[in-house]
Design an enzyme around this catalytic site. Structure first.
Site, short mmCIF file in Angstrom:
data_model
loop_
_atom_site.label_atom_id
_atom_site.label_comp_id
_atom_site.label_asym_id
_atom_site.label_seq_id
_atom_site.Cartn_x
_atom_site.Cartn_y
_atom_site.Cartn_z
N CYS A 14 44.56 40.01 48.71
CA CYS A 14 44.63 40.68 50.02
C CYS A 14 45.55 40.09 51.21
O CYS A 14 45.37 40.64 52.19
CB CYS A 14 43.22 41.11 50.50
SG CYS A 14 42.19 42.05 49.14
N SER A 69 40.62 36.87 47.91
CA SER A 69 39.94 37.88 46.93
C SER A 69 39.48 36.89 45.70
O SER A 69 38.59 36.26 45.80
CB SER A 69 41.01 38.95 46.38
OG SER A 69 40.01 39.96 45.59
N HIS A 105 40.40 34.07 31.30
CA HIS A 105 39.31 34.24 30.13
C HIS A 105 40.07 33.79 28.91
O HIS A 105 41.39 34.46 28.78
CB HIS A 105 38.66 35.46 30.09
CG HIS A 105 38.16 36.11 31.18
ND1 HIS A 105 36.78 35.64 31.58
CD2 HIS A 105 38.32 36.76 32.32
CE1 HIS A 105 36.44 36.08 32.94
NE2 HIS A 105 37.41 36.94 33.22
#
Length: 130
Positions: A98, A78, A83
């Site tokens: 996943c 995934s 940030h």
């Protein structure tokens, strides 16, 4: 996608297939402010987090946005994103996997160890199909 990690029942007793685990959070008062500003160094930390979490990195990109940085790693299982806002000593982190063979909690810990936040708000969500 990768293998399904587990199967559980929901509140009404129905079977759910858990496809992924999303570990996310906010890092407050990060002591490593230089890392918050460096796309190259933050990419290295994200790659290490993926490795420690047993994930396979397909691609990684980073952008310098003002004083901050955004890093996106696409993993076979995934993604991992970070940030940063150095002016506030703040970062947001998402690790979504996943793969039952992976450990997104460990990947999250590696990121926290590197950024050295004084406080962490952490959430966990199972992504499932009822």
């Amino acid at each position: 996608m990768a293998q399904i990690p587990s199967s559980r029942t929901n509140g009404s007793g129905a079977q759910m297939r858990v496809f992924g685990l999303h570990v996310y959070g906010n890092f407050y008062e990060c002591a490593n402010t230089e890392l918050l500003k460096s796309p190259e160094e933050l990419e290295k930390v994200v790659l290490e987090a993926a490795r420690e979490g047993g994930m396979t990195v397909l691609d990684i990109k980073s952008w310098k946005i003002g004083e901050g940085v955004s890093v996106v790693a696409i993993i076979l299982e995934s993604h991992i994103t970070v940030h940063t806002w150095p002016e506030y000593r703040f970062a947001t982190v998402d690790v979504y996997s996943c793969g039952g063979h992976t450990n997104p909690h460990r990947a999250f810990e590696v990121l926290a160890e590197a950024l050295k936040p004084a406080r962490v708000e952490k959430g966990v969500a199972e992504r499932h199909l009822e």
